[in-house]
Design a protein around this motif. Structure first.
Motif, PDB file in Angstrom:
ATOM      1  N   GLU A   9      -2.493   5.309  -0.695  1.00 61.72           N
ATOM      2  CA  GLU A   9      -4.517   4.410  -0.983  1.00 61.72           C
ATOM      3  C   GLU A   9      -5.570   4.399  -0.499  1.00 61.72           C
ATOM      4  O   GLU A   9      -6.500   3.779   0.103  1.00 61.72           O
ATOM      5  CB  GLU A   9      -3.760   2.877  -1.490  1.00 61.72           C
TER       6      GLU A   9
ATOM      7  N   ASP B 194      -2.659  -5.743  -5.767  1.00 65.12           N
ATOM      8  CA  ASP B 194      -2.369  -4.537  -5.652  1.00 65.12           C
ATOM      9  C   ASP B 194      -3.477  -3.560  -4.574  1.00 65.12           C
ATOM     10  O   ASP B 194      -4.991  -4.236  -4.265  1.00 65.12           O
ATOM     11  CB  ASP B 194      -2.756  -3.667  -7.076  1.00 65.12           C
ATOM     12  N   GLY B 195      -3.169  -2.685  -4.307  1.00 66.61           N
ATOM     13  CA  GLY B 195      -4.011  -2.074  -2.708  1.00 66.61           C
ATOM     14  C   GLY B 195      -5.449  -0.662  -3.472  1.00 66.61           C
ATOM     15  O   GLY B 195      -5.971  -0.816  -3.380  1.00 66.61           O
TER      16      GLY B 195
ATOM     17  N   ALA C   6       8.132  -3.663  -0.052  1.00 68.97           N
ATOM     18  CA  ALA C   6       7.143  -3.864   0.775  1.00 68.97           C
ATOM     19  C   ALA C   6       6.126  -5.120   0.385  1.00 68.97           C
ATOM     20  O   ALA C   6       6.361  -5.502   0.965  1.00 68.97           O
ATOM     21  CB  ALA C   6       5.927  -2.782   0.138  1.00 68.97           C
TER      22      ALA C   6
ATOM     23  N   TYR D  13       3.340   4.265 -11.539  1.00 69.92           N
ATOM     24  CA  TYR D  13       5.104   4.832 -12.613  1.00 69.92           C
ATOM     25  C   TYR D  13       4.210   5.209 -13.560  1.00 69.92           C
ATOM     26  O   TYR D  13       3.218   5.275 -13.848  1.00 69.92           O
ATOM     27  CB  TYR D  13       4.993   2.737 -12.322  1.00 69.92           C
TER      28      TYR D  13
ATOM     29  N   ASP E  70       4.187   0.767   2.381  1.00 72.73           N
ATOM     30  CA  ASP E  70       4.978   1.673   2.242  1.00 72.73           C
ATOM     31  C   ASP E  70       5.156   3.057   2.204  1.00 72.73           C
ATOM     32  O   ASP E  70       5.496   3.354   1.174  1.00 72.73           O
ATOM     33  CB  ASP E  70       5.190   1.254   0.380  1.00 72.73           C
TER      34      ASP E  70
ATOM     35  N   GLN F 283      -7.734  -2.486  -8.857  1.00 75.89           N
ATOM     36  CA  GLN F 283      -7.487  -2.301  -9.945  1.00 75.89           C
ATOM     37  C   GLN F 283      -7.511  -4.181  -9.871  1.00 75.89           C
ATOM     38  O   GLN F 283      -8.111  -4.916 -11.140  1.00 75.89           O
ATOM     39  CB  GLN F 283      -6.048  -1.963 -10.190  1.00 75.89           C
TER      40      GLN F 283
ATOM     41  N   GLY G 156       9.678   1.244  -2.344  1.00 73.11           N
ATOM     42  CA  GLY G 156       8.931   0.559  -3.477  1.00 73.11           C
ATOM     43  C   GLY G 156       8.301  -0.661  -3.333  1.00 73.11           C
ATOM     44  O   GLY G 156       8.314  -1.448  -2.476  1.00 73.11           O
ATOM     45  N   GLN G 157       7.824  -0.951  -4.179  1.00 66.37           N
ATOM     46  CA  GLN G 157       6.644  -1.754  -4.527  1.00 66.37           C
ATOM     47  C   GLN G 157       7.279  -3.584  -3.610  1.00 66.37           C
ATOM     48  O   GLN G 157       7.053  -4.387  -3.237  1.00 66.37           O
ATOM     49  CB  GLN G 157       5.746  -1.975  -5.844  1.00 66.37           C
TER      50      GLN G 157
ATOM     51  N   ILE H 199       0.303  -1.250  -0.464  1.00 73.58           N
ATOM     52  CA  ILE H 199      -0.044  -0.190   0.071  1.00 73.58           C
ATOM     53  C   ILE H 199       0.488   1.439   0.065  1.00 73.58           C
ATOM     54  O   ILE H 199       2.158   1.267   0.880  1.00 73.58           O
ATOM     55  CB  ILE H 199      -0.887   0.329   1.340  1.00 73.58           C
ATOM     56  N   TYR H 200       0.894   1.866  -1.080  1.00 73.39           N
ATOM     57  CA  TYR H 200       1.265   3.064  -1.285  1.00 73.39           C
ATOM     58  C   TYR H 200       0.433   4.504  -1.324  1.00 73.39           C
ATOM     59  O   TYR H 200       0.173   4.464  -2.705  1.00 73.39           O
ATOM     60  CB  TYR H 200       2.595   3.423  -2.093  1.00 73.39           C
TER      61      TYR H 200
ATOM     62  N   TYR I  11      -3.038   7.440  -7.880  1.00 67.38           N
ATOM     63  CA  TYR I  11      -2.411   7.808  -8.972  1.00 67.38           C
ATOM     64  C   TYR I  11      -2.093   6.606  -9.537  1.00 67.38           C
ATOM     65  O   TYR I  11      -1.402   5.913  -8.059  1.00 67.38           O
ATOM     66  CB  TYR I  11      -1.859   9.272  -9.378  1.00 67.38           C
ATOM     67  N   SER I  12      -1.395   6.445 -10.421  1.00 62.99           N
ATOM     68  CA  SER I  12      -0.751   4.993 -11.068  1.00 62.99           C
ATOM     69  C   SER I  12       0.467   5.478 -10.186  1.00 62.99           C
ATOM     70  O   SER I  12       1.170   6.667  -9.989  1.00 62.99           O
ATOM     71  CB  SER I  12      -0.191   4.634 -12.281  1.00 62.99           C
TER      72      SER I  12
ATOM     73  N   ARG J  73       9.338   3.771 -15.888  1.00 64.05           N
ATOM     74  CA  ARG J  73       9.711   1.912 -14.951  1.00 64.05           C
ATOM     75  C   ARG J  73      10.526   1.412 -16.337  1.00 64.05           C
ATOM     76  O   ARG J  73      11.277  -0.291 -16.203  1.00 64.05           O
ATOM     77  CB  ARG J  73       8.957   1.717 -15.088  1.00 64.05           C
TER      78      ARG J  73
HETATM   79  N1  UDP Z   1       3.074   0.608  -4.314  1.00 65.42           N
HETATM   80  C1  UDP Z   1       4.112   0.110  -3.188  1.00 65.42           C
HETATM   81  N2  UDP Z   1       5.381   1.036  -3.306  1.00 65.42           N
HETATM   82  C2  UDP Z   1       5.661   1.584  -4.110  1.00 65.42           C
HETATM   83  C3  UDP Z   1       4.903   1.619  -5.921  1.00 65.42           C
HETATM   84  C4  UDP Z   1       3.449   1.444  -5.046  1.00 65.42           C
HETATM   85  O1  UDP Z   1       3.803  -0.449  -2.183  1.00 65.42           O
HETATM   86  O2  UDP Z   1       6.668   2.869  -4.072  1.00 65.42           O
HETATM   87  C5  UDP Z   1       1.933  -0.175  -4.580  1.00 65.42           C
HETATM   88  C6  UDP Z   1       0.657   0.275  -4.734  1.00 65.42           C
HETATM   89  O3  UDP Z   1       0.469   1.111  -3.911  1.00 65.42           O
HETATM   90  C7  UDP Z   1       0.070  -0.483  -5.758  1.00 65.42           C
HETATM   91  C8  UDP Z   1       0.699  -0.838  -5.919  1.00 65.42           C
HETATM   92  O4  UDP Z   1       1.919  -1.089  -5.433  1.00 65.42           O
HETATM   93  O5  UDP Z   1      -1.166  -1.338  -4.123  1.00 65.42           O
HETATM   94  C9  UDP Z   1       0.838  -0.824  -7.415  1.00 65.42           C
HETATM   95  O6  UDP Z   1       1.190   0.167  -7.888  1.00 65.42           O
HETATM   96  P1  UDP Z   1       0.544   0.754  -9.074  1.00 65.42           P
HETATM   97  O7  UDP Z   1      -1.117   0.998  -8.994  1.00 65.42           O
HETATM   98  O8  UDP Z   1       1.082   2.195  -8.774  1.00 65.42           O
HETATM   99  O9  UDP Z   1       1.156   0.290 -10.325  1.00 65.42           O
HETATM  100  P2  UDP Z   1       0.492  -0.367 -11.339  1.00 65.42           P
HETATM  101  O10 UDP Z   1      -0.708  -0.678 -11.012  1.00 65.42           O
HETATM  102  O11 UDP Z   1      -0.097   1.393 -11.885  1.00 65.42           O
HETATM  103  O12 UDP Z   1       1.161  -0.355 -12.520  1.00 65.42           O
END
Ligand code: UDP
Ligand code: MG
Length: 338
Positions: free
Chosen positions: A29, A109-110, A92, A222, A58, A113, A88-89, A26-27, A219-220, A226
Motif C-alpha cells: 500500500e 485497513d491500510g 498481520a 482478494y 505483511d 477505504q 495474510g491479513q 499493510i500489504y 489493488y484489492s 475468498r
Molecule cells: N492485507 C494484508 N495482507 C494480505 C492481504 C491484505 O495485510 O495478504 C491488508 C491490505 O493491505 C489492506 C487490508 O489487508 O490494508 C485489506 O485488504 P484489501 O483492501 O485488499 O481487501 P478489500 O478491501 O478489497 O476487501
C-alpha cells in the motif's frame, strides 16, 4: 516461567499504556501510506487521547516496509512491525494485536477505504460499555458482482450460523476492548469472524454505520476465491461455538443412536436366521446394520478424542472454560477483618 514485576514496574507499565492502539495491516500500500498516517495522526491528535499507531507490514514487495520504517522514525506514536514474509491479513492483524498495548484497540485497513474520522465515534460507543463495536459500511464502494453479492450472502449465512446478527462482518474498521482481544486466537482467515469469536467469549457487541471510500491506489488483494475460504472458516467457527466444551455430548449422542439402531437390526436378523431359519446373507439390511454399528463406534471414539483434545486445548494454554466480566467486592482486607 512467569516473571514477577515489582509494584513500581507494574505501575509504570499501566501508566504508559496508551488509551488507544490502532492496528493497520499493510500489504503493498505504498501510495496510500503517507496519507493514511497523516489522516490518522490528525484525527487522533484532535481527540486528545493518548494513542499508538501500529502498522504491520505483511511482507510487502513495493517498498511499503521501507517507507514505514522512515515514517516510524519521524512519527513518535507510530510503531512499525515488519513481518518476514506475506502471511495474510489475519496473521498481520494478530501480530498487531500482540504488540498493541492500548486499553482499546481499533483496526482499520491500510488502503484508505475506511475513514479515520469514524475512529472517535466507534471509541465513544465502546465506552458506553461494549466490548466490540463493529463498523457497518454505508454506500460500500466495491464491485457489485464479485464483492457485494458474495458479501451479502456471507453476512446472512454467518449471522444465521453464529447467532451474531450484524450487517457487515467484512468491515475491518472495528473497536475492541483489549481484554477481549487477548482472549481470542486467530487462525486461517478468521479475522472476519472476530465478532463471532467474541460472541463465543461472551462479549457485548454492537455495530455503527461508518463511511467507505473507493480504493484510490493499489489493488484489492482478494477476489472470488475468498468465498470458499470464508465458507470453510465458517464451519470451523460453527464447530467452535457448538462443541468446544462438550464434544462428547454431540458425537456421543449420534454414536449411541447409530450403534443402537445397528444392534437392533442385527438382533432382528439374528432372530430371523436362528428362529425361522431364513437366509439373511444377501439382505441389504445386514449391510446397513454393520455400517450403523461401525459408524456408532467411530462416532463414540471421535467424541472421546474430542474430549481429550478439548482438555489439552484449554489446559495447555491455561484457558479457563469461562470468562469473567468483572469482580465486585469491598476490599479483600476488610472482608477478612470483619
Ligand atoms: N492485507 C494484508 N495482507 C494480505 C492481504 C491484505 O495485510 O495478504 C491488508 C491490505 O493491505 C489492506 C487490508 O489487508 O490494508 C485489506 O485488504 P484489501 O483492501 O485488499 O481487501 P478489500 O478491501 O478489497 O476487501
Ligand atoms: Mg480494501
Amino acid at each position: 516461567m512467569t516473571t514477577i514485576k515489582s509494584p513500581i514496574q507494574n505501575l509504570t507499565a499501566t501508566l504508559t499504556r496508551p488509551e488507544v492502539s490502532l492496528v493497520v495491516p499493510i500489504y503493498n500500500e505504498v501510495e496510500s501510506l503517507p496519507q493514511l498516517i497523516k489522516a490518522i495522526t490528525s484525527v487522533l491528535t484532535s481527540t486528545q487521547l493518548s494513542y499508538e499507531l501500529i502498522c504491520v507490514d505483511d511482507g510487502s514487495t513495493d517498498g511499503s516496509a521501507q517507507l514505514l520504517k522512515e515514517h516510524a522514525l519521524t512519527y513518535p506514536n507510530l510503531r512499525a512491525v515488519l513481518l518476514r514474509r506475506n502471511y495474510g491479513q489475519t496473521a498481520a492483524m494478530a501480530a498487531g494485536f500482540d504488540y498493541a498495548r492500548g486499553h482499546a484497540i481499533v483496526t482499520l485497513d491500510g488502503d484508505l477505504q475506511n475513514d479515520p474520522i469514524d475512529i472517535p465515534i466507534l471509541l465513544a460507543k465502546l465506552s458506553e460499555g461494549y466490548d466490540l463495536v463493529s463498523g457497518w459500511r454505508q454506500n460500500r464502494q466495491d464491485k457489485a458482482l464479485t464483492r457485494l453479492l458474495p458479501s451479502l450472502i456471507a453476512n446472512w449465512l454467518i449471522g444465521q450460523i453464529t447467532g451474531v446478527k450484524i450487517h457487515d462482518y467484512g468491515c475491518s474498521l472495528k473497536a475492541y476492548r483489549s481484554e477481549l482481544v487477548a482472549d481470542m486466537n486467530l487462525y486461517g482467515e478468521l479475522h472476519r469472524f472476530l465478532p463471532a469469536l467474541a460472541f463465543i467469549e461472551g462479549a457485548r457487541i454492537t455495530e455503527l454505520p461508518v463511511r467507505h471510500h473507493a480504493r484510490r491506489h493499489g489493488y484489492s488483494k482478494y477476489g472470488l476465491g475468498r468465498t470458499f475460504r470464508v465458507l470453510m472458516d465458517l464451519l470451523t467457527v460453527l464447530f467452535m461455538r457448538k462443541f468446544l466444551t462438550r464434544p462428547m455430548h454431540v458425537f456421543g449422542l449420534l454414536g449411541i443412536i447409530s450403534f443402537a439402531l445397528g444392534v437392533g437390526l442385527g438382533l432382528y436378523l439374528t432372530i430371523l436366521k436362528l428362529g425361522f431359519g431364513e437366509s439373511i446373507g444377501d439382505r441389504p439390511l445386514l449391510i446397513l446394520a454393520v455400517v450403523l454399528i461401525l459408524t456408532g463406534v467411530q462416532l463414540l471414539s471421535f467424541g472421546l478424542l474430542g474430549e481429550l483434545l478439548m482438555r489439552t486445548y484449554h489446559e495447555s494454554q491455561g484457558r479457563p472454560i469461562y470468562r469473567v466480566r468483572e469482580i465486585v467486592e469491598i476490599n479483600v482486607k476488610n472482608n477478612k477483618e470483619n
